[in-house]
Design a protein around this motif. Structure first.
Motif, PDB file in Angstrom:
ATOM      1  N   UNK A1071      40.959  36.581  42.260  1.00 31.25           N
ATOM      2  CA  UNK A1071      39.789  36.618  43.131  1.00 31.25           C
ATOM      3  C   UNK A1071      38.977  35.341  42.973  1.00 31.25           C
ATOM      4  N   UNK A1072      38.865  34.920  41.753  1.00 24.91           N
ATOM      5  CA  UNK A1072      38.056  33.742  41.506  1.00 24.91           C
ATOM      6  C   UNK A1072      38.721  32.524  42.132  1.00 24.91           C
ATOM      7  N   UNK A1073      40.035  32.495  42.006  1.00 27.17           N
ATOM      8  CA  UNK A1073      40.724  31.346  42.570  1.00 27.17           C
ATOM      9  C   UNK A1073      40.606  31.313  44.082  1.00 27.17           C
ATOM     10  N   UNK A1074      40.560  32.493  44.652  1.00 23.77           N
ATOM     11  CA  UNK A1074      40.428  32.532  46.112  1.00 23.77           C
ATOM     12  C   UNK A1074      38.975  32.515  46.540  1.00 23.77           C
ATOM     13  N   UNK A1075      38.093  32.316  45.589  1.00 26.65           N
ATOM     14  CA  UNK A1075      36.656  32.247  45.865  1.00 26.65           C
ATOM     15  C   UNK A1075      36.128  33.553  46.451  1.00 26.65           C
ATOM     16  N   UNK A1076      36.759  34.657  46.145  1.00 26.45           N
ATOM     17  CA  UNK A1076      36.254  35.934  46.669  1.00 26.45           C
ATOM     18  C   UNK A1076      35.253  36.487  45.674  1.00 26.45           C
ATOM     19  N   UNK A1077      34.103  35.892  45.709  1.00 29.05           N
ATOM     20  CA  UNK A1077      33.116  36.237  44.689  1.00 29.05           C
ATOM     21  C   UNK A1077      32.547  37.635  44.896  1.00 29.05           C
ATOM     22  N   UNK A1078      32.396  38.003  46.127  1.00 34.15           N
ATOM     23  CA  UNK A1078      31.825  39.341  46.368  1.00 34.15           C
ATOM     24  C   UNK A1078      32.758  40.421  45.852  1.00 34.15           C
ATOM     25  N   UNK A1079      34.033  40.236  46.142  1.00 30.91           N
ATOM     26  CA  UNK A1079      35.001  41.214  45.656  1.00 30.91           C
ATOM     27  C   UNK A1079      34.968  41.278  44.142  1.00 30.91           C
ATOM     28  N   UNK A1080      34.816  40.127  43.561  1.00 33.25           N
ATOM     29  CA  UNK A1080      34.733  40.088  42.108  1.00 33.25           C
ATOM     30  C   UNK A1080      33.539  40.911  41.640  1.00 33.25           C
ATOM     31  N   UNK A1081      32.456  40.743  42.364  1.00 30.39           N
ATOM     32  CA  UNK A1081      31.265  41.509  42.012  1.00 30.39           C
ATOM     33  C   UNK A1081      31.511  43.000  42.125  1.00 30.39           C
ATOM     34  N   UNK A1082      32.148  43.393  43.195  1.00 28.87           N
ATOM     35  CA  UNK A1082      32.440  44.821  43.374  1.00 28.87           C
ATOM     36  C   UNK A1082      33.348  45.321  42.265  1.00 28.87           C
ATOM     37  N   UNK A1083      34.335  44.529  41.979  1.00 27.53           N
ATOM     38  CA  UNK A1083      35.303  44.932  40.969  1.00 27.53           C
ATOM     39  C   UNK A1083      34.612  45.152  39.632  1.00 27.53           C
ATOM     40  N   UNK A1084      33.743  44.211  39.277  1.00 30.95           N
ATOM     41  CA  UNK A1084      33.056  44.349  37.999  1.00 30.95           C
ATOM     42  C   UNK A1084      32.189  45.597  37.988  1.00 30.95           C
ATOM     43  N   UNK A1085      31.561  45.836  39.133  1.00 31.37           N
ATOM     44  CA  UNK A1085      30.629  46.951  39.178  1.00 31.37           C
ATOM     45  C   UNK A1085      31.355  48.274  39.068  1.00 31.37           C
ATOM     46  N   UNK A1086      32.429  48.401  39.817  1.00 24.68           N
ATOM     47  CA  UNK A1086      33.087  49.709  39.857  1.00 24.68           C
ATOM     48  C   UNK A1086      33.953  49.943  38.623  1.00 24.68           C
ATOM     49  N   UNK A1087      34.591  48.905  38.161  1.00 19.82           N
ATOM     50  CA  UNK A1087      35.603  49.110  37.140  1.00 19.82           C
ATOM     51  C   UNK A1087      35.091  48.814  35.738  1.00 19.82           C
ATOM     52  N   UNK A1088      33.796  48.605  35.607  1.00 21.67           N
ATOM     53  CA  UNK A1088      33.239  48.331  34.295  1.00 21.67           C
ATOM     54  C   UNK A1088      33.889  47.116  33.665  1.00 21.67           C
ATOM     55  N   UNK A1089      34.131  46.142  34.450  1.00 17.14           N
ATOM     56  CA  UNK A1089      34.795  44.942  33.973  1.00 17.14           C
ATOM     57  C   UNK A1089      33.709  43.970  33.528  1.00 17.14           C
ATOM     58  N   UNK A1090      33.805  43.531  32.290  1.00 17.16           N
ATOM     59  CA  UNK A1090      32.724  42.679  31.781  1.00 17.16           C
ATOM     60  C   UNK A1090      32.974  41.250  32.179  1.00 17.16           C
TER      61      UNK A1090
END
Lengths: 1421, 422
Positions: A1071-1090
């Protein structure tokens, strides 16, 4: 279809002012008077209103001589009563009508005005007759009289304990003088008794009547031509006379074969049924066989729900309702139940909720002795076994079908109470436009202020709604006061009109206007009595009636539109009383009491006039014992064979329900006009009610006959559809032997009142109860009875029957026609579930299992995968192997789901895989699904999957669960079928020693899944495991093995989590490589990813940005923002856009254009009409595309802009920049981005932090970042940041229209700062560039804290700046720098909140200045 | 010729609660008839708006507001006041469907309109002296012709605003409140309307029963029990009556559900509180006190005997209309129940600045001191009912509150509304 309502009323039928125990209550034949006996008195009451008329008290001598009162019977003309005493004597009472004088108990108001009655309803219109009661005679016989029953208007039967039946006349009792000479004495011991009447052979006299036995219970029915009797030795019999005279010579009896513990009996006249209550608490019901006049077993009523077997005690009392539709049963140990004619349970007090304190087993609060139906069956008198004031009165409502079976053609539930109607309208589906699949743009998402044009018309959809309220309609007082109770009720097809007929006349009601219509002329209302039925036909009320004035039987039609008056009515005389009527299209079928069915054609001439003429008459006496036994009839075009029918073909078939048998009378051939009763065919028996589905639009089940048969369930007589290929060919003749119709039967849980053919659902009403309080001594300690509308889908039942009979094509057609129903998938699920439960739990081998064909059937529909898994999850795990042996392996189905992109369904399959396969497999699949879910941004699903993966007990991974092979049922039964094999690996290890360590194999498979760069880390725990597992096994000691296992569990669990983390990290990297920052944000929020810890760990490559400009562009694209660097030549557009967004309408949505333009034009009109040409042009501009824009002169544009400003009274000095940010970033998005920015700053990920700050145009955070970078003293980072900022400015100024133009200009001091710093560090820092990132992370915290010190770092004074666009702006730049410093220190004040959006005034000013610059330039040009 | 069709998305009940969203589909069709030549049709604009109208015979101090409004609106395209008699008291912002719509012959365009029913507006009410009603007005205009309008009536039910906003969080699940807010975790927002529904459910739930002891100057008549005081539309008011151990026989009784329409005037202070006082004076005690051993005899006598009517009633009754009646002849009855249905079509309790609509149960008990037939029961022989029975009547009013029901549960199918523009 009777349903109790409310609490039972407690009434006192004792002598006035006393409280005594009532022994028996009986209504007279017309149910107007009620007689009640206590031990020493007889009371006569008026039935409604329940008021006392007269009492007779017996003297003590009489009581001593003849015993106390026990039982009453009325003479049918209500003039005399006979009371049977417990000593076996008969007391005759005479009831005389006192014609002179008015009624009794007239209520007289006191003179005081305030104490007078006010409301109209309090003045009782009913005239209570004045009656006098006198004792005529006491009759004692030689033997004790055990029972009495009335057999005709003048004659009665007495049963004595000497086992005789005495037939005598009522008048004989009156004659006091001589001895009683009965008309006939039937010595029951002398008449032949058959066990089963076969070929008129008196096969056996045996078993004879016992020596001491006598008739204990007796009831006579003229339609049966005999009596039901129960003997004192508990044997049940049926006594018949050859002629209707009861004499020993002409009589014989039938023992009821299987009943030898009978207690009571009761006879149903209309359906010709005999019910025998038994000691075993069951009720056996027998029908009369027409051919042999013998008894034919029909069904047994047995309460099984909510009761322990044998806890009910013997049947205490049985009573058929006056219309024969229900049977009330009570038991000695308490309880009351209600059954329909053919044995469907309507209500049972044993399933009522009596509260916690009542133990129904030990002491049932409802201990009843006698039951008696009151007028029309609206009330049931119940006497309690003990105590004073023991009479209860339970109120009932009944379905309109019970009296008026022609009401079956409607989709509304209509129930009638004695003075009110309950209506439940509408189907179970709420009609809406658009259904679940089609949501409207703004109803689902946040509300927008726009009207949206829809591309295509949304189709009519439907949503399931919870049960709707009952509409309760009270009869108008003027009508109810004199015509109580309701006898017939009818509703029209649309549910808008309701007609009601009481004792006389009728009234009707319009639902829309909520108004009743009554006869204007009350004498007209009083002049006729509706009988036989009431129905609506095209705005007319059609009824059979008896005119009291002319003493004739008539058919009448009144139009609903005009006043209810005879002058508008239409009248046709018929020869005999109407018994039943019905309509089909424009045909009216009428059955009269002389056994003639007449068919009328109705023609509507106008809203007010109707033309009715008789088409033909048909004698149906040959098919029934008595016309009154015809329960219902109709005329239809339903035919045995299927022929293409014309739309308006004449109905030619008559369907008749005679005592529960459905007869179809067809025409002999097409030429013949009149159906022939000789061609009557019996289709079914035990039918209470039937429906016809004619030409329906949606459902494929057309031309069906639906029958409800009580305990036998529902039956449908369905035409078999032929495949199209067969239809087209002329081969129909070849297959003429094939049956054209089929009778399918299936059980129903509720009593059907309405069948909605289109919705494949039946509607019914169920009795429910609610307890109001627990106060035990109040009468509302009993539950309050309620009615609830229930529905049941029958689609799956029909489908199953069809598939079972190999009529898959019909099933498919039907299912296809129902696909749009919201509960269609559910119906399929039910279909599968039922078959599965039945077959999988059957103990015997199934010769031809139905499951495969059912599965094949469901596979035809796209919901197949979902149906299977839904069904599986609702069944026991034990049945799963059977299901999946047929449906395919869950793994395969899982993959199918993935192919079909049904991720949620696939997730459901995981649970099944988990249970049926080794955990490793389910884990592997879960990982697979997790990957896909992450890719498809199904965060919720991914969250669940992670939870699932974490929940797998690592120990289970070892235990193989290949129960798939254990399917005994499918596999041919093998002799060595193993019982229970312990499949646990431990056992193998124990017995065979460790052959293969499963652990190892597992861990290798896992590592193969992992990304390569992590193999090293992975191998560490794996090797530990490898070393430990054999050591446990070698010991071959179970105890030590488990110890080891426990130890390894933790590690494995960690490994699991680690494994999941790897997947997540990989995805985050992507996600980071594809610059999908919002998705990254969602992923962290939902999946408890630190994110922060991951970013700090993550290699520098991924967190670094190589090309800032392209990254920014990509981010813009992802956020669906306008491109940051629009192509050259679109300058004007960009500027326009900037001003355009000022108006407040968020850019982007195409739909907003229309409304905007509307606003503009309106506003413009208000402002200055003379500007109109300009406005028009501008409107065009809104609608037209870019090319036109280019042509426009910029001066006009700015002019427009100013006009808007004035219009919206925006201060011209308002800061554009903030507005612009707010425009393209809406609030939510901005908050999310700031949140991410914070995360990146925390993680010291400067590149991304910088990019986000630019996106947010947050100068403060940029300066912070720059400071951090500078503090980190790493030249490499500084160079990169500097390069990035430079690149960005370059890009911005290359593309003049960039929205960042103004902002980037404010960044120049930072670039300068960095340049300076890099220079100052010089060569010394070159070496640091390698490990700069580590340092950076180490310093991060301290740098942020020490920000106030930045001032010292920033003390470079810019000398001169040459901006790329060539403008000299040094002074302003200086200002800018100060501003940025100032804001920096401000934000340092509260470091926890860098996302504060406000900016200092100076900053705003500066921003405006920078913003204004290009515009000025434009203007100048 | 252009045909405009409007249909509500909720086809089975054109009923909305305040705060709910009205959704409507509006269809514009260029109808082609065989006889005349088909031509391109053109509409300049169309707009949709939701209005609440009031029609009243009360003197209204702010009546001139309507004129002001008319003046204001008169110059805009849509003049709502002239469409329907009555003054517009609530109007939503007009929404523009389109401008300059061109329809080829046979073409159809469908527009979707949605609008929140104003939360603070009055409910649809049709009273004696005042009427409130809602209409959706669709207006359109051809160039150089008159504005044409199509109106759709809708019924609006009042959902009471929650008086104490601090109660709000109580109904919200508080599990995740403690977690820090992450902007990426979107919590389903619980709308105020939803909470109001919950609140309504709580308010109309059954509580401990209240007992009322009915007696007149001759003695004890009976005991009435009501299980709750607040009802929703469509529910039945269920009460029980116990005539056991009575000293005065109740011969018959009737219970009426009555709607009171009280004008809100400058001096209504005492009338409003007077009713409250009447309720308060009615003795009531609940089940809890029975359980705790307080004797039922502690009940106060209710002030409902006939003599109460002799007093000059300070309480204004307003305009009364009887909606449902339950009547029973209870001569022989010892224990019975009262079931009064609340029809779905009535307007729940509400109050505006002009009118106060309340509900009450109006009881009339017809009593007789004649406990037996006047003659003692004989030891033997006949006992006949007397020809006449002297009776006395007493009345009693018991206020109840009626709330709205879920509109989806009310079956009220609507037709499509059409307008043809030639």
């Amino acid at each position: 279809m009777y349903f109790p309502l409310g609490w039972p009323k407690r009434v006192s039928l004792a002598l006035p002012g006393q409280a005594t125990h009532i022994r028996h209550i009986t209504c007279d034949a017309v149910k107007i008077l009620v007689a009640a006996v206590g031990s020493d008195f007889l009371g006569i009451w008026y039935a409604n209103p329940l008021l006392p008329i007269a009492y007779y008290c017996r003297s003590t001598e009489s009581l001593q001589e003849f015993g106390s009162n026990q039982l009453i019977i009325w003479k049918p003309d209500s003039r005399q009563l006979a009371v049977l005493t417990d000593a076996g004597a008969l007391l005759l009472y005479q009831l005389d009508f006192d014609a002179n004088g008015s009624g009794i108990l007239m209520q007289v108001d006191p003179p005081a005005l305030s104490l007078k009655r006010d409301s109209a309803e309090l003045f009782i219109k009913e005239n209570i007759p004045r009656l006098s009661l006198r004792e005529v005679r006491c009759v004692t016989l030689d033997s004790v009289i055990s029972n009495v029953c009335c057999i005709s208007l003048t004659e009665m039967l007495l049963a004595t304990e000497s086992c005789e039946l005495l037939r005598l006349q009522w008048s004989q009792l009156e004659t006091i003088d001589e001895d009683l000479q009965p008309l006939a004495v039937i010595k029951l011991r002398d008449i032949p008794f058959y066990v089963q009447q076969q070929q008129q052979q008196p096969a056996k006299y045996l078993p004879p009547i016992g020596n001491t036995a006598f008739v204990a219970s007796l009831e006579y029915s003229p339609f049966i031509g005999g009596c039901a009797a129960v003997f004192s030795d508990q044997r049940a019999a049926f006594l018949i006379a050859d002629h209707l005279r009861f004499e020993t010579a002409h009589m014989h009896g039938c023992w009821v074969p299987d009943v030898c513990d009978a207690s009571v009996c009761s006879v149903n006249h209309k359906f010709r049924l005999l019910a025998y209550g038994q000691q075993s608490s069951a009720v056996a019901v027998y029908a009369i066989d027409d051919a042999t006049a013998g008894l034919e077993y029909s069904h047994t009523l047995m309460l099984t729900e909510n009761v322990l077997p044998g806890s009910l005690g013997a049947v205490n009392e049985l009573k058929w309702s006056p219309d024969g539709c229900v049977l009330a049963v009570s038991w000695t140990n308490g309880g009351l139940s209600l059954w329909s004619t053919f044995g469907a349970l309507l209500m049972s007090t044993l399933s009522w909720d009596f509260g916690l304190h009542v133990d129904l087993l030990k002491r049932n609060p409802l201990q009843l002795r006698r039951l008696e139906w009151s007028t029309e069956g609206y009330q049931l008198f119940m006497t309690c076994r003990e105590g004073e004031n023991n009479v209860l009165q339970l109120q009932f409502v009944k379905s309109a079908l019970s009296m008026n079976p022609c009401m079956s053609a409607h989709s509304h539930i209509l129930l009638q109470g004695d003075d009110c109607l309950y209506i439940n309208q509408g189907d179970n589906l709420e009609q809406t436009y658009g259904n679940a699949n089609c949501t409207f743009p703004s109803s689902s998402t946040a509300r927008t202020d726009d009207c949206v044009e829809l591309k295509q018309s949304p189709n009519m959809g439907s949503i399931l709604t919870e049960s709707k309220y009952w509409t309760l309609l009270q009869l108008p007082l003027n009508y109810a006061a004199t015509n109580w109770p309701i006898r017939y009720a009818a509703i029209d097809a649309a549910g808008l009109h309701i007609a009601v007929a009481g004792r006389t006349g009728l009234a009707h009601y319009a639902m829309l206007s909520k108004k009743w219509k009554l006869f204007g002329n009350e004498s007209q209302e009083k002049d006729f009595v509706v009988s036989g039925g009431l129905l609506w036909w095209q705005g007319f009320i059609v009824m059979g009636c008896y005119s009291l004035l002319d003493r004739t039987d008539e058919l009448r039609c009144y139009p609903a539109e005009c006043k209810l008056d005879n002058q508008y009515g239409h009248k046709i005389q018929v020869r005999a009383p109407v018994i039943s009527l019905n309509t089909y299209r424009n045909q009216l079928i009428v059955l009269t009491a002389d056994g003639i069915v007449s068919l009328f054609r109705m023609h509507r001439q106008s809203a007010y006039s109707i033309n009715v003429e008789c088409a033909y008459e048909l004698d149906v006496k040959s098919i029934c014992i008595h016309p009154a036994c015809i329960v219902s009839l109709t005329v239809t075009n339903l035919r045995n064979e299927l022929k293409p029918q014309q739309q308006n073909a004449e109905a030619e078939t008559i369907v008749v329900n005679v005592c529960g048998r459905i007869l179809m009378i067809q025409r002999e051939d097409a030429a013949q006009q009149v159906p022939n009763t000789l061609l009557a065919t019996c289709l079914a028996s035990c039918v209470e009610c039937f429906w016809l589905s004619h030409n329906l639009e949606h459902c494929a089940m057309r031309d069906c006959l639906w029958l409800y048969s009580g305990a036998h369930g529902m039956r449908v007589w369905l035409p078999i559809l032929q495949q199209r290929s067969e239809q087209s060919g002329a081969q129909q003749r070849l297959h003429s032997f094939m049956s054209k119709r089929i009778m399918l039967s299936f059980p129903l849980k509720l009593y059907p009142l309405v069948i909605l053919f289109d919705n494949v659902i039946v509607l019914g009403v169920e009795n429910e109860s609610t307890l109001y309080t627990n106060e035990t001594n109040s009468h509302f300690a009993l539950p309050f009875a309620l009615m609830e509308r229930k529905s049941q889908v029958y689609l799956h039942k029909v489908l199953r029957q069809l598939i079972k009979r190999n009529l898959g094509y019909s099933a498919w057609e039907i299912a296809q026609s129902c696909r749009s129903l919201p509960y269609f998938p559910h119906a399929l699920e039910l279909l599968l579930h039922e078959v599965l439960e039945e077959e999988a739990s059957s103990k015997h081998p199934i010769p031809d299992a139905q499951l495969p064909s059912i599965l094949d059937f469901i596979r035809e529909f796209p919901v197949y995968l979902e149906t299977i898994v839904q069904c599986a999850r609702k069944t026991e795990i034990a049945l799963w192997p059977y299901l999946f042996s047929m449906a395919g392996k869950p793994k395969e189905l899982f993959h199918l789901c993935l192919q079909a992109e049904q991720l949620e369904t696939a997730a459901s399959y995981l649970i099944i895989i988990q249970n049926l396969e080794p955990s490793s497999v389910s884990k592997q699949h879960a990982n697979m699904l997790l990957d896909i879910a992450l890719n498809q941004r199904k965060w919720e699903l991914a969250k669940d999957l992670i939870r699932f993966l974490k929940a797998i007990d690592p120990n289970e991974i070892d235990s193989p669960r290949c129960s798939m092979v254990l399917n005994v049922k499918i596999a041919p039964p093998q002799p060595q079928t193993q019982t229970q094999v312990n499949q646990n690996a431990d056992v193998f290890n124990l017995v065979l020693g460790p052959i293969a360590t499963r652990e190892r194999s597992y861990s290798t498979t896992v590592t193969s899944n992992l990304p390569k760069d992590n193999k090293q880390q992975q191998s560490v725990p794996a090797s530990v495991e490898r070393s430990e597992a054999p050591s446990g096994g070698v010991g071959s000691n179970v105890a030590s093995a488990t110890v080891v296992r426990r130890k390894s569990t933790k590690e494995r669990q960690q490994r699991e989590i680690f494994n999941i983390d790897l997947i997540l990290q990989r995805h985050a990297r992507q996600l980071l490589q594809q610059h999908k920052l919002l998705d990254l944000g969602y992923m962290c929020a939902y999946l408890d990813f630190h994110l922060v810890s991951w970013l700090t760990q993550e290699s520098t490559a991924t967190t670094r940005l190589d090309n800032f400009a392209s990254a920014l562009q990509a981010l813009h694209a992802e956020l669906q923002l306008p491109s940051p660097f629009p192509a050259a030549g679109r300058d004007d557009f960009a500027v326009l856009r900037g001003t355009h967004q000022l108006t407040g309408a968020a850019g982007g949505g195409s739909s907003s254009q229309t409304s905007e333009s509307g606003y503009f034009s309106l506003a413009a009109q208000l402002e200055s009409p003379q500007l109109q040409p300009c406005i028009k042009e501008e409107e065009e501009l809104q609608h037209s595309s870019l090319p036109t824009l280019k042509n426009r002169s910029s001066s006009q544009l700015s002019f427009d802009n100013f006009r808007y400003r004035r219009l919206y009274s925006l201060p011209a000095s308002d800061d554009d920049n903030i507005d612009a940010v707010a425009c393209y970033l809406n609030d939510k998005l901005a908050i999310k981005l700031r949140y991410l920015l914070q995360l990146f700053i925390e993680a010291n990920c400067t590149d991304y932090a910088l990019m986000l700050s630019i996106l947010l145009q947050d100068a403060a955070s940029i300066s912070r970042i720059v400071n951090v970078v500078i503090r980190s003293e790493s030249v490499g980072t500084c160079r990169r940041i500097e390069a990035a900022l430079k690149q960005l400015s370059q890009c911005t100024f290359d593309n003049g229209g960039s929205m960042y133009r103004g902002f980037v200009m404010t960044l120049q001091p930072h670039i300068y700062l960095l340049e300076q710093y890099i220079q100052s560090l010089g060569e010394a820092a070159v070496n640091d560039s390698i490990d700069d990132s580590n340092e950076l992370s180490a310093d991060a915290a301290s740098v942020l804290e020490n920000d106030p010190l930045d001032g010292s770092n920033n003390n470079f004074v810019p000398k001169c700046q040459q901006l790329p666009n060539g403008n000299q702006r040094s002074s302003e730049q200086r200002l800018t720098r100060h501003a940025s410093l100032e804001s920096k220190s401000k934000s340092n004040g509260n470091p926890g909140n860098p996302s504060s959006t406000q900016s200092t005034p100076t900053q705003q000013l500066q921003r405006r200045g920078s913003r204004e610059a290009p515009r000025d330039g434009c203007r100048l040009m | 010729m252009i045909e405009i069709k409007a249909k509500l998305v909720r086809a089975d009940s054109a009923i909305y609660a305040t705060g709910e969203c009205v959704e409507c589909l509006i269809e514009f069709t260029n109808k082609v008839f065989a006889d005349n030549a088909a031509s391109l049709e053109n509409l300049a604009w169309a707009s949709v708006q939701l209005h609440c109208y009031r029609k009243t015979s009360y003197s209204n101090p702010i009546a001139d507001k309507s004129a002001e409004l008319a003046e204001l609106i008169g110059r805009t395209a849509l003049d709502a006041v002239t469409q329907t008699p009555g003054e517009v008291i609530v109007a939503t912002k007009p929404k523009i469907l389109f401008c300059d719509l061109r329809l080829q012959p046979g073409d159809t365009k469908i527009y979707f309109f949605n609008e929140l029913v104003p939360r603070d507006g009055p409910p649809t009410y049709r009273g004696h002296d005042i009427r409130y009603f809602y209409k959706i007005t669709i207006a359109t205009q051809r160039v150089k012709s008159k504005v044409q309008t199509l109106t759709l009536p809708i019924r609006v039910l009042p959902i009471p605003l929650i008086a104490r906003p601090d109660e709000l969080p109580v109904t919200v699940e508080t599990n995740e409140e403690l977690a820090p807010t992450n902007p990426f975790l979107e919590k389903r927002e619980i709308s105020e309307l939803e909470i109001s529904w919950h609140h309504l459910k709580n308010v109309t739930a059954r509580r401990a029963p209240k007992f009322y002891r009915i007696s007149n100057k001759r003695g004890f008549v009976g005991r009435f029990c009501l299980f709750k005081q607040a009802y929703k539309l469509g529910e039945d008011i269920v009460g029980s009556l116990d005539f056991g151990n009575c000293q005065v026989r109740c011969v018959q009784f009737s219970v009426k559900l009555q709607q009171q329409e009280l004008p809100v005037r400058p001096q209504p202070e005492q009338s409003a509180t007077g009713d409250e006082a009447a309720t308060a004076s009615l003795s009531s005690f609940d089940m809890a006190s029975i359980a705790s051993g307080i004797m039922p005899d502690n009940l106060h006598k209710s002030e409902t005997s006939g003599s109460a009517r002799n007093k000059e009633e300070p309480v204004a009754t307003g305009k009364l209309s009887t909606i449902a009646t339950s009547h029973q002849v209870c001569y022989a009855t010892l224990q019975t129940q009262v079931v009064v249905p609340i029809p779905l079509h009535v307007t729940p309790t509400f109050r505006t600045d002009l009118v106060d609509v309340k509900w009450r149960l109006h009881f009339e008990f017809v009593t007789s001191t004649l406990m037996d037939f006047g003659i003692p029961n004989p030891s033997a022989g006949e006992l006949k009912a007397p020809a006449e029975l002297p009776v006395e009547t007493m009345v009693w009013n018991l206020p109840v509150t009626i709330y709205a029901a879920n509109p989806l549960q009310i079956y009220a199918p609507t037709q499509t509304y059409n307008l043809l523009i030639k």
